[in-house]
Design a protein around this motif. Structure first.
Motif, PDB file in Angstrom:
ATOM      1  N   TRP A 139      26.270  33.192  55.505  1.00 51.48           N
ATOM      2  CA  TRP A 139      25.491  33.315  56.736  1.00 51.48           C
ATOM      3  C   TRP A 139      24.205  34.079  56.485  1.00 51.48           C
ATOM      4  O   TRP A 139      24.154  34.993  55.666  1.00 51.48           O
ATOM      5  N   ARG A 140      23.189  33.736  57.255  1.00 52.95           N
ATOM      6  CA  ARG A 140      22.052  34.614  57.485  1.00 52.95           C
ATOM      7  C   ARG A 140      21.953  34.714  58.995  1.00 52.95           C
ATOM      8  O   ARG A 140      21.816  33.719  59.691  1.00 52.95           O
ATOM      9  N   ASN A 141      22.091  35.912  59.508  1.00 52.26           N
ATOM     10  CA  ASN A 141      22.020  36.174  60.937  1.00 52.26           C
ATOM     11  C   ASN A 141      20.917  37.211  61.140  1.00 52.26           C
ATOM     12  O   ASN A 141      21.101  38.383  60.808  1.00 52.26           O
ATOM     13  N   ARG A 142      19.778  36.761  61.607  1.00 46.54           N
ATOM     14  CA  ARG A 142      18.577  37.598  61.632  1.00 46.54           C
ATOM     15  C   ARG A 142      18.286  38.025  60.189  1.00 46.54           C
ATOM     16  O   ARG A 142      18.090  37.180  59.330  1.00 46.54           O
ATOM     17  N   ASN A 143      18.326  39.330  59.926  1.00 50.12           N
ATOM     18  CA  ASN A 143      18.069  39.824  58.571  1.00 50.12           C
ATOM     19  C   ASN A 143      19.346  40.300  57.887  1.00 50.12           C
ATOM     20  O   ASN A 143      19.297  40.999  56.888  1.00 50.12           O
ATOM     21  N   VAL A 144      20.496  39.902  58.407  1.00 52.27           N
ATOM     22  CA  VAL A 144      21.796  40.304  57.865  1.00 52.27           C
ATOM     23  C   VAL A 144      22.418  39.114  57.140  1.00 52.27           C
ATOM     24  O   VAL A 144      22.449  38.001  57.666  1.00 52.27           O
ATOM     25  N   PHE A 145      22.925  39.366  55.946  1.00 58.21           N
ATOM     26  CA  PHE A 145      23.590  38.334  55.162  1.00 58.21           C
ATOM     27  C   PHE A 145      25.078  38.630  55.148  1.00 58.21           C
ATOM     28  O   PHE A 145      25.494  39.751  54.852  1.00 58.21           O
ATOM     29  N   VAL A 146      25.875  37.635  55.491  1.00 54.11           N
ATOM     30  CA  VAL A 146      27.319  37.769  55.623  1.00 54.11           C
ATOM     31  C   VAL A 146      27.949  36.720  54.715  1.00 54.11           C
ATOM     32  O   VAL A 146      27.522  35.564  54.725  1.00 54.11           O
TER      33      VAL A 146
ATOM     34  N   ARG B 163      18.410  38.889  76.579  1.00 56.23           N
ATOM     35  CA  ARG B 163      18.622  37.476  76.287  1.00 56.23           C
ATOM     36  C   ARG B 163      18.204  37.286  74.844  1.00 56.23           C
ATOM     37  O   ARG B 163      17.098  37.659  74.445  1.00 56.23           O
ATOM     38  N   ALA B 164      19.071  36.705  74.062  1.00 58.27           N
ATOM     39  CA  ALA B 164      18.770  36.356  72.680  1.00 58.27           C
ATOM     40  C   ALA B 164      18.679  34.834  72.627  1.00 58.27           C
ATOM     41  O   ALA B 164      19.461  34.134  73.275  1.00 58.27           O
ATOM     42  N   TYR B 165      17.716  34.342  71.873  1.00 55.58           N
ATOM     43  CA  TYR B 165      17.549  32.903  71.790  1.00 55.58           C
ATOM     44  C   TYR B 165      17.035  32.545  70.402  1.00 55.58           C
ATOM     45  O   TYR B 165      16.473  33.380  69.692  1.00 55.58           O
ATOM     46  N   GLY B 166      17.260  31.303  70.025  1.00 56.72           N
ATOM     47  CA  GLY B 166      16.790  30.869  68.725  1.00 56.72           C
ATOM     48  C   GLY B 166      17.428  29.562  68.306  1.00 56.72           C
ATOM     49  O   GLY B 166      17.799  28.744  69.140  1.00 56.72           O
ATOM     50  N   ASN B 167      17.541  29.399  66.986  1.00 59.14           N
ATOM     51  CA  ASN B 167      18.140  28.175  66.460  1.00 59.14           C
ATOM     52  C   ASN B 167      19.038  28.510  65.279  1.00 59.14           C
ATOM     53  O   ASN B 167      18.912  29.559  64.662  1.00 59.14           O
TER      54      ASN B 167
ATOM     55  N   ASN C 204      35.942  19.036  54.889  1.00 57.49           N
ATOM     56  CA  ASN C 204      37.080  19.336  55.758  1.00 57.49           C
ATOM     57  C   ASN C 204      36.648  19.841  57.135  1.00 57.49           C
ATOM     58  O   ASN C 204      37.483  20.295  57.913  1.00 57.49           O
ATOM     59  N   GLY C 205      35.346  19.770  57.424  1.00 57.16           N
ATOM     60  CA  GLY C 205      34.842  20.155  58.730  1.00 57.16           C
ATOM     61  C   GLY C 205      34.680  21.650  58.928  1.00 57.16           C
ATOM     62  O   GLY C 205      34.448  22.105  60.049  1.00 57.16           O
ATOM     63  N   LEU C 206      34.809  22.421  57.845  1.00 56.86           N
ATOM     64  CA  LEU C 206      34.594  23.872  57.920  1.00 56.86           C
ATOM     65  C   LEU C 206      33.134  24.174  57.599  1.00 56.86           C
ATOM     66  O   LEU C 206      32.541  23.550  56.717  1.00 56.86           O
ATOM     67  N   MET C 207      32.564  25.121  58.304  1.00 57.57           N
ATOM     68  CA  MET C 207      31.157  25.443  58.097  1.00 57.57           C
ATOM     69  C   MET C 207      30.990  26.274  56.829  1.00 57.57           C
ATOM     70  O   MET C 207      31.550  27.360  56.714  1.00 57.57           O
ATOM     71  N   GLU C 208      30.199  25.755  55.908  1.00 59.46           N
ATOM     72  CA  GLU C 208      29.911  26.441  54.646  1.00 59.46           C
ATOM     73  C   GLU C 208      28.714  27.373  54.775  1.00 59.46           C
ATOM     74  O   GLU C 208      28.669  28.418  54.141  1.00 59.46           O
ATOM     75  N   LYS C 209      27.727  26.939  55.568  1.00 58.37           N
ATOM     76  CA  LYS C 209      26.486  27.704  55.685  1.00 58.37           C
ATOM     77  C   LYS C 209      26.055  27.753  57.144  1.00 58.37           C
ATOM     78  O   LYS C 209      26.130  26.752  57.859  1.00 58.37           O
ATOM     79  N   ARG C 210      25.597  28.934  57.550  1.00 59.55           N
ATOM     80  CA  ARG C 210      25.081  29.145  58.904  1.00 59.55           C
ATOM     81  C   ARG C 210      23.840  30.018  58.777  1.00 59.55           C
ATOM     82  O   ARG C 210      23.923  31.164  58.352  1.00 59.55           O
ATOM     83  N   TYR C 211      22.701  29.451  59.155  1.00 61.45           N
ATOM     84  CA  TYR C 211      21.444  30.188  59.104  1.00 61.45           C
ATOM     85  C   TYR C 211      20.913  30.300  60.529  1.00 61.45           C
ATOM     86  O   TYR C 211      20.605  29.285  61.158  1.00 61.45           O
ATOM     87  N   ALA C 212      20.832  31.531  61.031  1.00 57.85           N
ATOM     88  CA  ALA C 212      20.430  31.766  62.411  1.00 57.85           C
ATOM     89  C   ALA C 212      19.136  32.565  62.470  1.00 57.85           C
ATOM     90  O   ALA C 212      19.023  33.618  61.852  1.00 57.85           O
TER      91      ALA C 212
END
Length: 136
Positions: A44-51, A102-106, A114-122
């Motif tokens: 993940w990248r969530n804002r400036n945090v990497f998970v 309110r938080a907004y974005g993409n 297998n339908g599991l999310m490998e990558k999430r970039y927010a």
């Protein structure tokens, strides 16, 4: 084999189904439940945090929902390809001091077979709002 339907390749209908499932899971505010939609080593990248990985996802979401009170999320289809989905979203929450935001974005999502999310970039922006201006 662990699977999370619908599986790629996505159609418009199955992409929208996947988005609604994600919205419902996140609105449950249950970190363990949410983490099961991701691969064991999800990135993940969530804002400036990497998970990285489910354990860190659970920690991240636990902290998030301990600080973002009365959280309510709405996701909206943007685009998709065979194993990728892009969404637009907004959510609202109150902090511990009682201020509303309110938080907004993409988000850009990539799934394994297998339908599991490998990558999430927010990419996310926060805007302080008055309680009377809430949409959700």
């Amino acid at each position: 084999m662990e699977q999370k339907h619908p599986l790629p390749p996505f159609t418009l209908e199955s992409a929208k189904q996947k988005i609604q499932m994600a919205e419902d899971a996140w609105n449950s505010r249950n970190p363990e439940k949410v983490s099961l939609a991701y691969t064991i080593d999800s990135e993940w990248r969530n804002r400036n945090v990497f998970v990285n990985g489910r354990e860190e996802i659970v920690q991240f979401l636990s902290n998030k929902w301990n600080n973002e009170l009365d959280y309510k999320l709405k996701k909206e289809y943007w685009a998709h390809t065979e194993n990728r989905i892009a969404v637009r979203f907004e959510y609202e929450y109150r902090n511990k001091e009682g201020k509303w935001f309110r938080a907004y974005g993409n988000e850009n999502w990539e799934f394994d077979e297998n339908g599991l999310m490998e990558k999430r970039y927010a990419s996310i922006n926060d805007l302080e709002i008055n309680e009377a201006d809430r949409h959700l």
